[in-house]
Write an enzyme that holds these catalytic residues in place. Structure first.
Site, PDB file in Angstrom:
ATOM      1  N   ALA A  21       0.837  -1.202   0.000  1.00  0.00           N
ATOM      2  CA  ALA A  21       0.000   0.000   0.000  1.00  0.00           C
ATOM      3  C   ALA A  21       0.868   1.248   0.000  1.00  0.00           C
ATOM      4  CB  ALA A  21      -0.915  -0.010   1.224  1.00  0.00           C
ATOM      5  N   ALA A  22       2.002   1.142  -0.700  1.00  0.00           N
ATOM      6  CA  ALA A  22       2.924   2.279  -0.723  1.00  0.00           C
ATOM      7  C   ALA A  22       2.724   3.158  -1.953  1.00  0.00           C
ATOM      8  CB  ALA A  22       4.369   1.787  -0.654  1.00  0.00           C
ATOM      9  N   ARG A  27      -2.425   9.173 -10.226  1.00  0.00           N
ATOM     10  CA  ARG A  27      -3.508   9.333 -11.194  1.00  0.00           C
ATOM     11  C   ARG A  27      -4.877   9.554 -10.550  1.00  0.00           C
ATOM     12  NH1 ARG A  27      -3.151   4.390 -14.987  1.00  0.00           N
ATOM     13  NH2 ARG A  27      -1.591   3.600 -13.525  1.00  0.00           N
ATOM     14  N   ASN A 239      -6.464   2.632 -10.232  1.00  0.00           N
ATOM     15  CA  ASN A 239      -5.403   3.634 -10.389  1.00  0.00           C
ATOM     16  C   ASN A 239      -5.949   5.034 -10.578  1.00  0.00           C
ATOM     17  OD1 ASN A 239      -3.129   1.716 -10.464  1.00  0.00           O
ATOM     18  ND2 ASN A 239      -4.156   1.005 -12.314  1.00  0.00           N
ATOM     19  N   ALA A 375     -47.780  16.529  10.912  1.00  0.00           N
ATOM     20  CA  ALA A 375     -46.954  17.128   9.858  1.00  0.00           C
ATOM     21  C   ALA A 375     -46.297  18.402  10.360  1.00  0.00           C
ATOM     22  CB  ALA A 375     -47.812  17.439   8.643  1.00  0.00           C
ATOM     23  N   ASN A 381     -33.775  20.856  19.066  1.00  0.00           N
ATOM     24  CA  ASN A 381     -32.884  20.106  19.963  1.00  0.00           C
ATOM     25  C   ASN A 381     -31.567  20.818  20.225  1.00  0.00           C
ATOM     26  OD1 ASN A 381     -32.322  19.644  17.201  1.00  0.00           O
ATOM     27  ND2 ASN A 381     -31.074  17.865  17.713  1.00  0.00           N
ATOM     28  N   TYR A 382     -31.309  21.893  19.497  1.00  0.00           N
ATOM     29  CA  TYR A 382     -29.994  22.513  19.564  1.00  0.00           C
ATOM     30  C   TYR A 382     -30.148  23.990  19.865  1.00  0.00           C
ATOM     31  CZ  TYR A 382     -25.225  23.661  17.975  1.00  0.00           C
ATOM     32  OH  TYR A 382     -23.928  24.083  17.887  1.00  0.00           O
ATOM     33  N   ARG A 435     -49.637  29.039  21.652  1.00  0.00           N
ATOM     34  CA  ARG A 435     -49.784  29.848  20.430  1.00  0.00           C
ATOM     35  C   ARG A 435     -50.696  31.016  20.738  1.00  0.00           C
ATOM     36  NH1 ARG A 435     -53.624  25.118  17.979  1.00  0.00           N
ATOM     37  NH2 ARG A 435     -55.574  25.907  18.839  1.00  0.00           N
TER      38      ARG A 435
HETATM   39  C1  UD1 Z   1       1.884  -5.679 -11.315  1.00  0.00           C
HETATM   40  C2  UD1 Z   1       2.587  -6.946 -11.807  1.00  0.00           C
HETATM   41  C3  UD1 Z   1       2.018  -7.338 -13.145  1.00  0.00           C
HETATM   42  C4  UD1 Z   1       0.527  -7.521 -13.030  1.00  0.00           C
HETATM   43  C5  UD1 Z   1      -0.126  -6.286 -12.467  1.00  0.00           C
HETATM   44  C6  UD1 Z   1      -1.591  -6.533 -12.181  1.00  0.00           C
HETATM   45  C7  UD1 Z   1       4.849  -6.789 -10.906  1.00  0.00           C
HETATM   46  C8  UD1 Z   1       6.285  -6.530 -11.239  1.00  0.00           C
HETATM   47  N1  UD1 Z   1       3.994  -6.671 -11.916  1.00  0.00           N
HETATM   48  O1  UD1 Z   1       2.235  -4.659 -12.260  1.00  0.00           O
HETATM   49  O2  UD1 Z   1       2.624  -8.527 -13.597  1.00  0.00           O
HETATM   50  O3  UD1 Z   1      -0.013  -7.849 -14.295  1.00  0.00           O
HETATM   51  O4  UD1 Z   1       0.496  -5.916 -11.223  1.00  0.00           O
HETATM   52  O5  UD1 Z   1      -2.202  -5.357 -11.830  1.00  0.00           O
HETATM   53  O6  UD1 Z   1       4.556  -7.128  -9.790  1.00  0.00           O
HETATM   54  N2  UD1 Z   1       3.788  -1.090  -4.975  1.00  0.00           N
HETATM   55  C9  UD1 Z   1       4.435  -0.684  -3.834  1.00  0.00           C
HETATM   56  N3  UD1 Z   1       5.756  -0.356  -3.902  1.00  0.00           N
HETATM   57  C10 UD1 Z   1       6.454  -0.422  -5.061  1.00  0.00           C
HETATM   58  C11 UD1 Z   1       5.779  -0.832  -6.229  1.00  0.00           C
HETATM   59  C12 UD1 Z   1       4.462  -1.177  -6.155  1.00  0.00           C
HETATM   60  O7  UD1 Z   1       3.836  -0.617  -2.770  1.00  0.00           O
HETATM   61  O8  UD1 Z   1       7.654  -0.126  -5.047  1.00  0.00           O
HETATM   62  C13 UD1 Z   1       2.354  -1.457  -4.899  1.00  0.00           C
HETATM   63  C14 UD1 Z   1       1.498  -0.529  -5.725  1.00  0.00           C
HETATM   64  O9  UD1 Z   1       1.024   0.551  -4.946  1.00  0.00           O
HETATM   65  C15 UD1 Z   1       0.369  -1.421  -6.164  1.00  0.00           C
HETATM   66  C16 UD1 Z   1       1.037  -2.783  -6.273  1.00  0.00           C
HETATM   67  O10 UD1 Z   1       2.196  -2.723  -5.493  1.00  0.00           O
HETATM   68  O11 UD1 Z   1      -0.643  -1.518  -5.197  1.00  0.00           O
HETATM   69  C17 UD1 Z   1       1.355  -3.144  -7.713  1.00  0.00           C
HETATM   70  O12 UD1 Z   1       2.266  -2.234  -8.229  1.00  0.00           O
HETATM   71  P1  UD1 Z   1       2.140  -1.604  -9.671  1.00  0.00           P
HETATM   72  O13 UD1 Z   1       3.260  -0.678  -9.888  1.00  0.00           O
HETATM   73  O14 UD1 Z   1       0.774  -1.106  -9.898  1.00  0.00           O
HETATM   74  O15 UD1 Z   1       2.382  -2.905 -10.547  1.00  0.00           O
HETATM   75  P2  UD1 Z   1       1.980  -3.086 -12.048  1.00  0.00           P
HETATM   76  O16 UD1 Z   1       2.963  -2.382 -12.913  1.00  0.00           O
HETATM   77  O17 UD1 Z   1       0.554  -2.800 -12.243  1.00  0.00           O
HETATM   78 CA    CA Z   2      -1.159  -1.699 -11.086  1.00  0.00          CA
END
Ligand code: UD1
Ligand code: CA
Length: 458
Positions: A21-22, A27, A239, A375, A381-382, A435
């Protein structure tokens, strides 16, 4: 590749889920990190964690970006024992997973890698992904048949063996023809995970450490790999806002189907919007165009009429609300009670069989059984500083267009005359009037017209 459905994951196996979740979510064009955006009233990462819990994850490591206390908080809200790891530079999915090295060192039986921005994966699917590990596979990848494979990693197979995953940018023309794509999520044997991940290099088109490379590495080290194929919808990643809306659409569809399968009538399902936690009893009937916010519980046989908006509300059996009802947090509608059109209710208990049929605001009130609220009744209340309660006894009758200035108590069976402003308590069975008194002047209109006519002729 072996048929995965044949395997069962023994629930005794420990399972570490690593949630990536980094992502910055550029976008999304948002001030808020991507994984905190909601579908069906729950953050995407919240959905992923709830599903992982259902799928038997015994520990969770979340990989988040630097200075993202908000994401850490949301993760811990959904999985209190989750460990948080910060990925300082985004160097690829394998690098992200390795940020959770300390969790990996504890060597769970199974490791699942999930994405915080892919909220539609089902718990059964995570279980299906894990299953081959119990049978000795080293890595399991989640695949799907892509309508448009552009951008996805491709599964390079030989017969039913998964040989490698080739990222789109690194794929040859021929490899780009492949439509069996990588959904991104993986399961890895816990005792192997670090060995595989530490061998990943970044000599590729993007200069990133690809998680997908562990498939080839596992095979080089003599381990078996497997594929779990899922419908494309489940691996839908978010995305941008359009993909967020698409995720919402899919999750709403699921929730509608679940409701109908549980015996709820939805006259026009595509117009009803649920929250992930909406609970509806059997034979509940929901008319078109209703929105359920978080925390709504509707008991069997109640009816929600069109254009109603509900959140944090309980509706008991046989009650009816709407059309055009707004029920806010803390509304509790008793059995067979009736809430009609243009009624707003907040933090109020409406007793059994009570009626609030039109144009009313009830806030911070307790309404006894069988009371009738006319009706235009407003609970005041406030006072600009604090909220005050209104108590209305059983069987009381509140005349139309009355203002009840809280704190106030109106007794059982009491009456309030229409158009009253009530500022003093009314005992049981009494009448309260607040009233101006009406006066009647006989013949006044005749005199008025005669005078007015004379003045005009002058
Ligand atoms: C990835 C897969 C790809 C697959 C696709 C499906 C890899 C190399 N590729 O590509 O084969 O078809 O998902 O959607 O795994 N993230 C981090 N840190 C990072 C990079 C990514 O936390 O350094 C997280 C992103 O926030 C995301 C997830 O990992 O939630 C996937 O990363 P993303 O860069 O979207 O991978 P894709 O290029 O889509
Ligand atoms: Ca992706």
């Amino acid at each position: 590749m072996t048929s995965i459905d044949a395997f069962k994951t023994p629930s005794s196996r420990s399972c570490l889920a690593i949630v990536l979740a980094a992502g910055e979510g550029t976008r999304m064009k948002s001030g808020k990190p991507k994984v905190l955006h909601q579908v069906a009233n729950r953050s995407m990462v919240g959905h992923v964690l709830a599903t992982l819990t259902k799928a038997g994850a015994t520990s969770v490591a979340a990989v988040i970006g630097p200075d993202r206390e908000d994401v850490a908080k949301e993760v811990q809200k959904n999985f209190p024992e989750a460990r948080i790891f910060v990925q300082r530079d985004r160097l690829g999915t394998a690098h992200a997973v390795l940020s959770a090295r300390e969790a990996l060192e504890q060597s769970a039986d199974d490791v699942i890698v999930a994405f915080g921005d892919t909220p539609l994966v089902l718990a059964e699917t995570f279980a299906k992904l894990r299953a081959p590990l119990a049978q000795g596979a080293g890595v399991v990848a989640m695949g799907f048949e892509a309508k448009d494979p552009t951008g996805y990693g491709r599964f390079i197979t030989s017969g039913d063996e998964l040989l490698a995953i080739r990222e789109h940018k690194d794929a040859s023309e021929a490899e780009r023809e492949i439509t069996l794509c990588n959904g991104g999520l993986m399961a890895i044997r816990g005792d192997l995970a670090l060995t595989l991940l530490d061998r990943v290099r970044n000599d590729n088109a993007k200069g990133e450490y690809y998680l997908t490379d562990i498939v080839e590495i596992a095979r080089e080290l003599g381990h078996r790999t497997a594929i779990a194929v899922v419908p494309e919808e489940e691996v839908h990643g978010v995305n941008d806002r359009a993909q967020l809306a698409a995720a919402e659409r899919m999750i709403q569809d699921r929730l509608r189907h679940e409701a109908m399968a549980a015996g709820v009538t939805l006259v026009a399902p595509e117009t009803v919007f649920f929250s992930h936690d909406t609970q509806l009893g059997q034979d509940v009937m929901v008319e078109p165009h209703v929105v359920f916010g978080p925390g709504v519980f509707v008991e069997a046989g109640a009816v929600v009429h069109s254009f109603s908006h509900l959140e944090g509300t309980r509706i008991a059996s046989g009650a009816g609300v709407g059309p055009f009802a707004r029920l806010r947090p803390g509304a509790s509608i008793g059995p067979k009670a009736k809430v009609g059109n243009f009624v707003e209710i907040k933090n109020t208990e409406l007793g059994a069989g009570a009626k609030v049929s039109h144009l009313t605001y009830l806030g911070d009130a307790t309404i006894g059984a069988e009371a009738n609220i006319g009706a235009g009744t407003i609970t005041c209340n406030y006072d600009g500083f604090g909220k005050h309660r209104t108590q209305i006894g059983e069987g009381a009758f509140i005349g139309s267009n009355s203002a009840l200035v809280a704190p106030i108590t109106i007794g059982k069976g009491a009456f309030v005359g229409s158009g009253s402003v009530i500022t003093d308590d009314i005992p049981d069975n009494a009448l309260g009037l607040g009233r101006g008194r009406q006066i009647v002047k006989e013949g006044w209109a005749l005199e008025f017209r005669a005078k007015a006519l004379a003045a005009k002729k002058k």
